[in-house]
Scaffold this motif. Structure first.
Motif, PDB file in Angstrom:
ATOM      1  N   ASP A 236       0.833  -1.195   0.000  1.00  0.00           N
ATOM      2  CA  ASP A 236       0.000   0.000   0.000  1.00  0.00           C
ATOM      3  C   ASP A 236       0.872   1.251   0.000  1.00  0.00           C
ATOM      4  O   ASP A 236       0.461   2.307  -0.464  1.00  0.00           O
ATOM      5  CB  ASP A 236      -0.897   0.031   1.250  1.00  0.00           C
ATOM      6  CG  ASP A 236      -1.803  -1.186   1.318  1.00  0.00           C
ATOM      7  OD1 ASP A 236      -2.397  -1.542   0.281  1.00  0.00           O
ATOM      8  OD2 ASP A 236      -1.911  -1.790   2.396  1.00  0.00           O
ATOM      9  N   ARG A 237       2.083   1.088   0.537  1.00  0.00           N
ATOM     10  CA  ARG A 237       2.965   2.245   0.718  1.00  0.00           C
ATOM     11  C   ARG A 237       4.410   1.782   0.668  1.00  0.00           C
ATOM     12  O   ARG A 237       4.755   0.751   1.219  1.00  0.00           O
ATOM     13  CB  ARG A 237       2.669   2.839   2.081  1.00  0.00           C
ATOM     14  CG  ARG A 237       3.119   4.213   2.282  1.00  0.00           C
ATOM     15  CD  ARG A 237       2.277   4.815   3.441  1.00  0.00           C
ATOM     16  NE  ARG A 237       2.689   6.151   3.616  1.00  0.00           N
ATOM     17  CZ  ARG A 237       3.779   6.497   4.293  1.00  0.00           C
ATOM     18  NH1 ARG A 237       4.506   5.614   4.879  1.00  0.00           N
ATOM     19  NH2 ARG A 237       4.112   7.761   4.371  1.00  0.00           N
ATOM     20  N   LEU A 238       5.270   2.568   0.011  1.00  0.00           N
ATOM     21  CA  LEU A 238       6.701   2.287  -0.056  1.00  0.00           C
ATOM     22  C   LEU A 238       7.418   3.625  -0.023  1.00  0.00           C
ATOM     23  O   LEU A 238       7.113   4.514  -0.823  1.00  0.00           O
ATOM     24  CB  LEU A 238       7.037   1.528  -1.341  1.00  0.00           C
ATOM     25  CG  LEU A 238       8.495   1.168  -1.576  1.00  0.00           C
ATOM     26  CD1 LEU A 238       8.991   0.196  -0.500  1.00  0.00           C
ATOM     27  CD2 LEU A 238       8.674   0.536  -2.952  1.00  0.00           C
ATOM     28  N   THR A 239       8.352   3.767   0.905  1.00  0.00           N
ATOM     29  CA  THR A 239       9.034   5.053   1.029  1.00  0.00           C
ATOM     30  C   THR A 239      10.418   4.887   1.639  1.00  0.00           C
ATOM     31  O   THR A 239      10.765   3.824   2.160  1.00  0.00           O
ATOM     32  CB  THR A 239       8.187   6.034   1.881  1.00  0.00           C
ATOM     33  OG1 THR A 239       8.754   7.341   1.774  1.00  0.00           O
ATOM     34  CG2 THR A 239       8.121   5.624   3.331  1.00  0.00           C
TER      35      THR A 239
ATOM     36  N   GLU B 255       4.600   3.283 -10.190  1.00  0.00           N
ATOM     37  CA  GLU B 255       4.358   4.604  -9.615  1.00  0.00           C
ATOM     38  C   GLU B 255       4.959   4.704  -8.210  1.00  0.00           C
ATOM     39  O   GLU B 255       5.577   5.717  -7.863  1.00  0.00           O
ATOM     40  CB  GLU B 255       2.844   4.902  -9.565  1.00  0.00           C
ATOM     41  CG  GLU B 255       2.224   5.148 -10.917  1.00  0.00           C
ATOM     42  CD  GLU B 255       1.963   3.879 -11.742  1.00  0.00           C
ATOM     43  OE1 GLU B 255       1.659   4.001 -12.931  1.00  0.00           O
ATOM     44  OE2 GLU B 255       2.078   2.760 -11.194  1.00  0.00           O
ATOM     45  N   GLN B 256       4.783   3.663  -7.409  1.00  0.00           N
ATOM     46  CA  GLN B 256       5.348   3.666  -6.056  1.00  0.00           C
ATOM     47  C   GLN B 256       6.876   3.716  -6.101  1.00  0.00           C
ATOM     48  O   GLN B 256       7.510   4.427  -5.324  1.00  0.00           O
ATOM     49  CB  GLN B 256       4.891   2.431  -5.286  1.00  0.00           C
ATOM     50  CG  GLN B 256       3.428   2.458  -4.916  1.00  0.00           C
ATOM     51  CD  GLN B 256       2.942   1.122  -4.381  1.00  0.00           C
ATOM     52  OE1 GLN B 256       3.302   0.057  -4.875  1.00  0.00           O
ATOM     53  NE2 GLN B 256       2.125   1.184  -3.335  1.00  0.00           N
TER      54      GLN B 256
ATOM     55  N   ALA C 253       5.972  -3.795  -5.715  1.00  0.00           N
ATOM     56  CA  ALA C 253       5.363  -2.470  -5.781  1.00  0.00           C
ATOM     57  C   ALA C 253       5.069  -2.077  -7.222  1.00  0.00           C
ATOM     58  O   ALA C 253       5.663  -2.605  -8.162  1.00  0.00           O
ATOM     59  CB  ALA C 253       6.295  -1.441  -5.143  1.00  0.00           C
ATOM     60  N   THR C 254       4.182  -1.104  -7.372  1.00  0.00           N
ATOM     61  CA  THR C 254       3.856  -0.579  -8.699  1.00  0.00           C
ATOM     62  C   THR C 254       4.987   0.311  -9.203  1.00  0.00           C
ATOM     63  O   THR C 254       5.814   0.796  -8.433  1.00  0.00           O
ATOM     64  CB  THR C 254       2.557   0.250  -8.663  1.00  0.00           C
ATOM     65  OG1 THR C 254       2.773   1.416  -7.866  1.00  0.00           O
ATOM     66  CG2 THR C 254       1.390  -0.565  -8.125  1.00  0.00           C
TER      67      THR C 254
ATOM     68  N   LEU D 127       4.568  10.408   1.653  1.00  0.00           N
ATOM     69  CA  LEU D 127       5.734   9.530   1.698  1.00  0.00           C
ATOM     70  C   LEU D 127       6.543   9.663   2.987  1.00  0.00           C
ATOM     71  O   LEU D 127       7.690   9.215   3.046  1.00  0.00           O
ATOM     72  CB  LEU D 127       6.631   9.793   0.488  1.00  0.00           C
ATOM     73  CG  LEU D 127       5.999   9.435  -0.866  1.00  0.00           C
ATOM     74  CD1 LEU D 127       6.903   9.878  -1.998  1.00  0.00           C
ATOM     75  CD2 LEU D 127       5.690   7.960  -0.958  1.00  0.00           C
TER      76      LEU D 127
ATOM     77  N   PRO E 211       2.185   8.438  -5.819  1.00  0.00           N
ATOM     78  CA  PRO E 211       1.643   8.585  -4.476  1.00  0.00           C
ATOM     79  C   PRO E 211       2.169   9.861  -3.834  1.00  0.00           C
ATOM     80  O   PRO E 211       3.297  10.273  -4.081  1.00  0.00           O
ATOM     81  CB  PRO E 211       2.144   7.353  -3.724  1.00  0.00           C
ATOM     82  CG  PRO E 211       2.961   6.564  -4.667  1.00  0.00           C
ATOM     83  CD  PRO E 211       3.010   7.270  -5.974  1.00  0.00           C
TER      84      PRO E 211
ATOM     85  N   ALA F 222       8.019  -0.189   4.161  1.00  0.00           N
ATOM     86  CA  ALA F 222       6.940  -0.688   3.318  1.00  0.00           C
ATOM     87  C   ALA F 222       5.764  -1.084   4.198  1.00  0.00           C
ATOM     88  O   ALA F 222       5.951  -1.578   5.315  1.00  0.00           O
ATOM     89  CB  ALA F 222       7.420  -1.883   2.502  1.00  0.00           C
TER      90      ALA F 222
END
Length: 172
Positions: A12-15, A127-128, A124-125, A71, A68, A31
């Protein structure tokens, strides 16, 4: 070593993010998939190299969509392990980028040969991953500038440069 395996598919989230003042920052990769959040600790150079490589990978793929926005690292920031080896691949079948982070070996042997090393595998996508690369580059560039001779970070007072055998301290 713990030997834990963390598999986060379609996160859902990667940073990436940092904590601490410039010159003493600690870098993290984080992540989240559902309620599970996994944070690992990285070196600044690893973040820079990862961001550059992700940019190269993405350059050969179709253009990304909307990136996204949020972040920042999620609290609490408790790293599961320190990363020694990073790997990136692209899965054509799922149109996902796969990021693998393996724990640094405490014994000094090659991390690839350590069966007890923890591993984080993130899917991950594009975009991510693009957002991660942009943020990673910005974080690395926001730090101290590198010495033009050795590449190590310069402090405002200079540093003992190994390329000059410590005979002069390059300045900012």
């Amino acid at each position: 070593m713990s030997g834990e395996g963390y598999e986060l598919s379609d996160v859902d989230r990667l940073t990436v993010g940092t904590q601490g003042p410039t010159g003493q920052r600690v870098f993290y990769l984080q992540a989240r998939a559902g309620a599970e959040v996994v944070t690992v600790k990285l070196e600044k150079q690893q973040v820079g190299a990862l961001a550059r490589y992700l940019g190269e990978v993405l350059a050969d793929l179709p253009d990304v969509g909307a990136l996204p926005g949020e972040l920042e690292l999620e609290e609490p920031i408790e790293p599961r392990f320190v990363v020694g080896v990073l790997g990136v691949s692209y899965d054509d079948a799922t149109d996902r980028v796969v990021l693998v982070a393996q724990e640094a070996s405490a014994g000094g042997e090659d991390a690839d040969d350590d069966p007890d090393a923890s591993v984080l595998r993130v899917t991950a996508t594009r975009e991510q991953v693009a957002a991660l690369a942009i943020r990673g580059t910005a974080l690395v560039e926001a730090g101290r500038p590198p010495c033009p001779l050795c590449g190590y970070p310069l402090d405002p007072a200079g540093h003992v440069c190994p390329k000059t055998n410590g005979h002069r301290a390059p300045r900012l």
